[in-house]
Design a protein around this motif. Structure first.
Motif, PDB file in Angstrom:
ATOM      1  N   ALA A 140       0.859  -1.191   0.000  1.00  0.00           N
ATOM      2  CA  ALA A 140       0.000   0.000   0.000  1.00  0.00           C
ATOM      3  C   ALA A 140       0.894   1.239   0.000  1.00  0.00           C
ATOM      4  O   ALA A 140       1.424   1.648   1.025  1.00  0.00           O
ATOM      5  CB  ALA A 140      -0.922  -0.006   1.218  1.00  0.00           C
ATOM      6  N   LYS A 191       0.579   4.363  -0.075  1.00  0.00           N
ATOM      7  CA  LYS A 191       0.330   5.547   0.750  1.00  0.00           C
ATOM      8  C   LYS A 191       1.087   5.513   2.074  1.00  0.00           C
ATOM      9  O   LYS A 191       1.354   6.554   2.658  1.00  0.00           O
ATOM     10  CB  LYS A 191      -1.174   5.729   0.996  1.00  0.00           C
ATOM     11  CG  LYS A 191      -1.807   4.768   2.000  1.00  0.00           C
ATOM     12  CD  LYS A 191      -3.267   5.179   2.234  1.00  0.00           C
ATOM     13  CE  LYS A 191      -3.970   4.410   3.345  1.00  0.00           C
ATOM     14  NZ  LYS A 191      -4.329   3.031   2.976  1.00  0.00           N
ATOM     15  N   GLY A 209      -6.532   0.796  -6.275  1.00  0.00           N
ATOM     16  CA  GLY A 209      -7.396   0.317  -5.204  1.00  0.00           C
ATOM     17  C   GLY A 209      -8.283   1.352  -4.553  1.00  0.00           C
ATOM     18  O   GLY A 209      -9.091   1.019  -3.688  1.00  0.00           O
ATOM     19  N   ARG A 235     -15.341  -3.692  -2.986  1.00  0.00           N
ATOM     20  CA  ARG A 235     -14.917  -3.612  -1.587  1.00  0.00           C
ATOM     21  C   ARG A 235     -16.120  -3.713  -0.655  1.00  0.00           C
ATOM     22  O   ARG A 235     -17.106  -3.008  -0.840  1.00  0.00           O
ATOM     23  CB  ARG A 235     -14.161  -2.302  -1.353  1.00  0.00           C
ATOM     24  CG  ARG A 235     -13.673  -2.148   0.079  1.00  0.00           C
ATOM     25  CD  ARG A 235     -12.540  -1.151   0.162  1.00  0.00           C
ATOM     26  NE  ARG A 235     -12.210  -0.815   1.540  1.00  0.00           N
ATOM     27  CZ  ARG A 235     -11.221   0.006   1.876  1.00  0.00           C
ATOM     28  NH1 ARG A 235     -10.489   0.581   0.921  1.00  0.00           N
ATOM     29  NH2 ARG A 235     -10.956   0.264   3.144  1.00  0.00           N
ATOM     30  N   LEU A 281     -10.766   2.069   9.157  1.00  0.00           N
ATOM     31  CA  LEU A 281     -11.064   2.541   7.795  1.00  0.00           C
ATOM     32  C   LEU A 281     -12.496   2.122   7.474  1.00  0.00           C
ATOM     33  O   LEU A 281     -12.774   1.531   6.444  1.00  0.00           O
ATOM     34  CB  LEU A 281     -10.076   1.915   6.805  1.00  0.00           C
ATOM     35  CG  LEU A 281      -8.606   2.266   7.035  1.00  0.00           C
ATOM     36  CD1 LEU A 281      -7.700   1.326   6.264  1.00  0.00           C
ATOM     37  CD2 LEU A 281      -8.324   3.702   6.635  1.00  0.00           C
ATOM     38  N   HIS A 324     -11.010  -4.260   4.026  1.00  0.00           N
ATOM     39  CA  HIS A 324      -9.924  -3.838   4.912  1.00  0.00           C
ATOM     40  C   HIS A 324     -10.505  -3.864   6.309  1.00  0.00           C
ATOM     41  O   HIS A 324     -11.486  -3.180   6.572  1.00  0.00           O
ATOM     42  CB  HIS A 324      -9.432  -2.442   4.531  1.00  0.00           C
ATOM     43  CG  HIS A 324      -8.086  -2.094   5.117  1.00  0.00           C
ATOM     44  ND1 HIS A 324      -7.838  -2.151   6.466  1.00  0.00           N
ATOM     45  CD2 HIS A 324      -6.917  -1.722   4.528  1.00  0.00           C
ATOM     46  CE1 HIS A 324      -6.565  -1.807   6.684  1.00  0.00           C
ATOM     47  NE2 HIS A 324      -5.983  -1.550   5.521  1.00  0.00           N
ATOM     48  N   SER A 327      -6.868  -0.440  10.015  1.00  0.00           N
ATOM     49  CA  SER A 327      -5.420  -0.427  10.151  1.00  0.00           C
ATOM     50  C   SER A 327      -5.014  -0.563  11.620  1.00  0.00           C
ATOM     51  O   SER A 327      -5.745  -0.131  12.513  1.00  0.00           O
ATOM     52  CB  SER A 327      -4.872   0.870   9.550  1.00  0.00           C
ATOM     53  OG  SER A 327      -3.516   0.726   9.245  1.00  0.00           O
ATOM     54  N   GLN A 328      -3.843  -1.169  11.831  1.00  0.00           N
ATOM     55  CA  GLN A 328      -3.388  -1.512  13.195  1.00  0.00           C
ATOM     56  C   GLN A 328      -4.520  -2.284  13.885  1.00  0.00           C
ATOM     57  O   GLN A 328      -5.029  -1.901  14.929  1.00  0.00           O
ATOM     58  CB  GLN A 328      -2.989  -0.251  13.982  1.00  0.00           C
ATOM     59  CG  GLN A 328      -2.280  -0.532  15.322  1.00  0.00           C
ATOM     60  CD  GLN A 328      -0.881  -1.105  15.163  1.00  0.00           C
ATOM     61  OE1 GLN A 328      -0.302  -1.122  14.088  1.00  0.00           O
ATOM     62  NE2 GLN A 328      -0.295  -1.595  16.241  1.00  0.00           N
ATOM     63  N   GLY A 379      -6.745  -6.982   2.017  1.00  0.00           N
ATOM     64  CA  GLY A 379      -6.398  -5.635   2.487  1.00  0.00           C
ATOM     65  C   GLY A 379      -5.168  -5.600   3.373  1.00  0.00           C
ATOM     66  O   GLY A 379      -4.293  -6.463   3.286  1.00  0.00           O
ATOM     67  N   GLY A 396      -3.956  -3.999   7.527  1.00  0.00           N
ATOM     68  CA  GLY A 396      -4.410  -4.177   8.898  1.00  0.00           C
ATOM     69  C   GLY A 396      -3.399  -4.795   9.837  1.00  0.00           C
ATOM     70  O   GLY A 396      -3.521  -4.678  11.059  1.00  0.00           O
ATOM     71  N   GLU A 415      -2.529  -6.453   1.126  1.00  0.00           N
ATOM     72  CA  GLU A 415      -2.053  -5.092   0.849  1.00  0.00           C
ATOM     73  C   GLU A 415      -1.444  -4.445   2.093  1.00  0.00           C
ATOM     74  O   GLU A 415      -2.001  -3.479   2.631  1.00  0.00           O
ATOM     75  CB  GLU A 415      -3.221  -4.221   0.367  1.00  0.00           C
ATOM     76  CG  GLU A 415      -3.851  -4.706  -0.911  1.00  0.00           C
ATOM     77  CD  GLU A 415      -5.077  -3.882  -1.312  1.00  0.00           C
ATOM     78  OE1 GLU A 415      -5.343  -3.799  -2.511  1.00  0.00           O
ATOM     79  OE2 GLU A 415      -5.758  -3.330  -0.422  1.00  0.00           O
ATOM     80  N   PRO A 416      -0.317  -4.934   2.546  1.00  0.00           N
ATOM     81  CA  PRO A 416       0.266  -4.374   3.771  1.00  0.00           C
ATOM     82  C   PRO A 416       0.885  -3.008   3.522  1.00  0.00           C
ATOM     83  O   PRO A 416       1.495  -2.763   2.485  1.00  0.00           O
ATOM     84  CB  PRO A 416       1.353  -5.388   4.131  1.00  0.00           C
ATOM     85  CG  PRO A 416       1.779  -5.943   2.803  1.00  0.00           C
ATOM     86  CD  PRO A 416       0.537  -5.965   1.946  1.00  0.00           C
ATOM     87  N   GLY A 417       0.693  -2.101   4.473  1.00  0.00           N
ATOM     88  CA  GLY A 417       1.380  -0.817   4.440  1.00  0.00           C
ATOM     89  C   GLY A 417       2.186  -0.701   5.721  1.00  0.00           C
ATOM     90  O   GLY A 417       3.390  -0.902   5.782  1.00  0.00           O
ATOM     91  N   ARG A 418       1.439  -0.429   6.798  1.00  0.00           N
ATOM     92  CA  ARG A 418       2.024  -0.216   8.122  1.00  0.00           C
ATOM     93  C   ARG A 418       2.973  -1.344   8.557  1.00  0.00           C
ATOM     94  O   ARG A 418       4.060  -1.079   9.074  1.00  0.00           O
ATOM     95  CB  ARG A 418       0.861  -0.128   9.117  1.00  0.00           C
ATOM     96  CG  ARG A 418       1.222   0.384  10.488  1.00  0.00           C
ATOM     97  CD  ARG A 418      -0.018   0.338  11.392  1.00  0.00           C
ATOM     98  NE  ARG A 418      -1.115   1.187  10.961  1.00  0.00           N
ATOM     99  CZ  ARG A 418      -1.144   2.513  11.128  1.00  0.00           C
ATOM    100  NH1 ARG A 418      -0.155   3.127  11.726  1.00  0.00           N
ATOM    101  NH2 ARG A 418      -2.176   3.217  10.705  1.00  0.00           N
TER     102      ARG A 418
HETATM  103  C1  LIG Z   1      -4.391   1.992   3.603  1.00  0.00           C
HETATM  104  C2  LIG Z   1      -4.750   0.780   2.841  1.00  0.00           C
HETATM  105  C3  LIG Z   1      -4.008  -0.389   2.991  1.00  0.00           C
HETATM  106  C4  LIG Z   1      -2.859  -0.517   3.963  1.00  0.00           C
HETATM  107  O1  LIG Z   1      -3.316  -0.707   5.268  1.00  0.00           O
HETATM  108  P1  LIG Z   1      -2.320  -1.003   6.478  1.00  0.00           P
HETATM  109  O2  LIG Z   1      -3.214  -1.164   7.628  1.00  0.00           O
HETATM  110  O3  LIG Z   1      -1.371   0.138   6.571  1.00  0.00           O
HETATM  111  O4  LIG Z   1      -1.586  -2.265   6.164  1.00  0.00           O
HETATM  112  C5  LIG Z   1      -4.344  -1.465   2.217  1.00  0.00           C
HETATM  113  N1  LIG Z   1      -5.386  -1.426   1.330  1.00  0.00           N
HETATM  114  C6  LIG Z   1      -6.119  -0.318   1.164  1.00  0.00           C
HETATM  115  C7  LIG Z   1      -7.214  -0.316   0.162  1.00  0.00           C
HETATM  116  C8  LIG Z   1      -5.833   0.813   1.912  1.00  0.00           C
HETATM  117  O5  LIG Z   1      -6.595   1.908   1.752  1.00  0.00           O
END
Ligand SMILES: *Cc1c(COP(=O)(O)O)cnc(C)c1O
Length: 376
Positions: free
Chosen positions: A45, A47, A89, A132, A144, A175, A178-179, A213, A215, A252-255
């Motif tokens: 992800a 962002k 996405g 979604r 989210l 999703h 997050s966290q 997603g 999380g 879709e990992p970000g954090r």
């Molecule tokens: C922000 C986001 C993510 C990343 O989420 P994390 O909790 O940071 O892993 C993944 N998918 C979508 C669609 C998002 O908006």
């Protein structure tokens, strides 16, 4: 904090505030996720942290990318990833941006409404689209919910409509927030998704993909389960609901990929009290909500904060940023403590700040520079 980051701060003594990210830690997190969830394709992800160094590293490691805008897609393409490794996405896209992405070769798009689906049909004909689902995001420290997704009965109708409109109804995403600290949230979401698979198959549509997603957590002040525990809960839910007939899985990992890989060093600008009788000190740092710590909004994300130069007895503090906005208070309800010997000019380390800091920093509020960052 990794040895590389410790050495960087010791040797360079950089101007503050600054985020230092250890790219090896991101690489380790990516490999660990691949090892524990081998069936899930990773779409980073963007962002969370769109630094070219991170995108380049992940592109090289074989990651795909979840993007939200034309600029993010451009950044990913510039990092060397092919358009077939990009998912658009965001469920809120301008018609002209859909057309632009399709023209660049992007073929995977999210939606959660009929109006968005019609944009996709017009400007991305024949593309793979996924719907979604709305989630409550219970247990998530940065939810989210509400804004994203639709209820399952609407998702079903929209995926049928997608086929009518000449699109490829490809799958379902969600999703869980997050966290996310509650591991059972994936079971609920995966269960709903599998019911949707069944209903659509009765309508003659064979969905092929589940997008689970993000999380997965970073490690802030409170303990959280490790990635292997999340992975086994997710796989248990997948087999419980889909049996042996597992669809293509996307995560879709970000954090969780970049959060723990970064540390911010900041400086104490002012220590004060509001009255003679108070024992709570106000500690103002050179970074605040507008400088990259916006996830302290409602004190949601509680960072680990350390004062490397001071030890000994500590007392309660209210932590705030340097700007002329009274919203720029980091922690007041959650009582942080800092050494009583703390002085103006001391350095402060804010751990696990690799995600959602640089990308959230304001451009020029009160003349403060956006958060500087280095990738080592
Ligand atoms: C922000 C986001 C993510 C990343 O989420 P994390 O909790 O940071 O892993 C993944 N998918 C979508 C669609 C998002 O908006």
């Amino acid at each position: 904090m990794t040895a590389k980051i410790t050495r960087f701060f010791r040797e360079k003594r950089p101007d503050t505030p600054i985020l230092v990210v250890d790219l090896d830690a991101i690489s380790d997190n990516y490999q660990a996720l691949r090892r524990y969830l081998p069936l899930a394709e990773v779409f980073y992800a963007v962002k969370a942290n769109p630094a070219p160094e991170i995108l380049g590293l992940l592109a090289e490691l074989g990651s795909s990318f979840d993007t939200a805008s034309r600029a993010e897609i451009e950044q990913v393409l510039a990092a060397g990833a092919a358009p077939d490794r990009i998912s658009y996405g965001n469920v809120i896209k301008k018609q002209k941006d859909v057309a632009w992405a399709f023209e660049k070769g992007v073929r995977l798009f999210a939606f959660d409404s009929e109006a968005e689906l019609r944009k996709l049909a017009e400007s991305a004909p024949g593309a793979r689209v996924f719907c979604r689902l709305l989630m409550t995001c219970d247990g998530a420290e940065w939810p989210l919910s509400r804004k994203f997704g639709c209820e399952a009965d609407m998702a079903k109708d929209l995926l049928v409509l997608a086929r009518t409109l000449g699109l490829d109804p490809y799958g379902v995403s969600f999703h869980v927030g997050s966290q996310q600290t509650k591991l059972d949230q994936w079971d609920i979401a995966i269960g709903r998704t599998s019911m949707l698979f069944t209903e659509l198959s009765e309508a003659g549509i064979g969905l092929k993909m589940i997008n689970i997603g993000g999380g997965l957590p970073a490690h802030y002040r409170d303990d959280v389960a490790q990635v292997d525990a999340y992975a086994s809960e997710i796989m248990r839910a997948m087999t419980r609901h889909f049996g042996n007939d597992l669809p293509r899985m996307i995560i879709e990992p970000g954090r969780s990929l970049v959060g723990d890989a970064g540390v911010i060093e900041a400086e104490v600008v002012l220590i004060s009290r509001k009255s003679y009788g108070e024992d709570v000190r106000w500690v103002y740092l050179d970074i605040g909500k507008f400088g990259g710590l916006i996830e302290t909004m409602d004190e949601s994300i509680k960072y680990r904060i350390e004062t490397p130069e001071r030890r000994g007895a500590s007392g309660p503090v209210i932590l705030a940023g340097p700007t002329c906005d009274s919203a720029d208070i980091l922690y007041e309800t959650h009582r942080y403590k800092m050494p009583l010997s703390l002085k103006v000019g001391d350095r402060v380390r804010i751990h696990a700040t690799g995600a959602y800091t640089t990308s959230y920093a304001s451009v020029n509020f009160n003349g403060f520079q956006p958060l500087q960052s280095v990738y080592i």
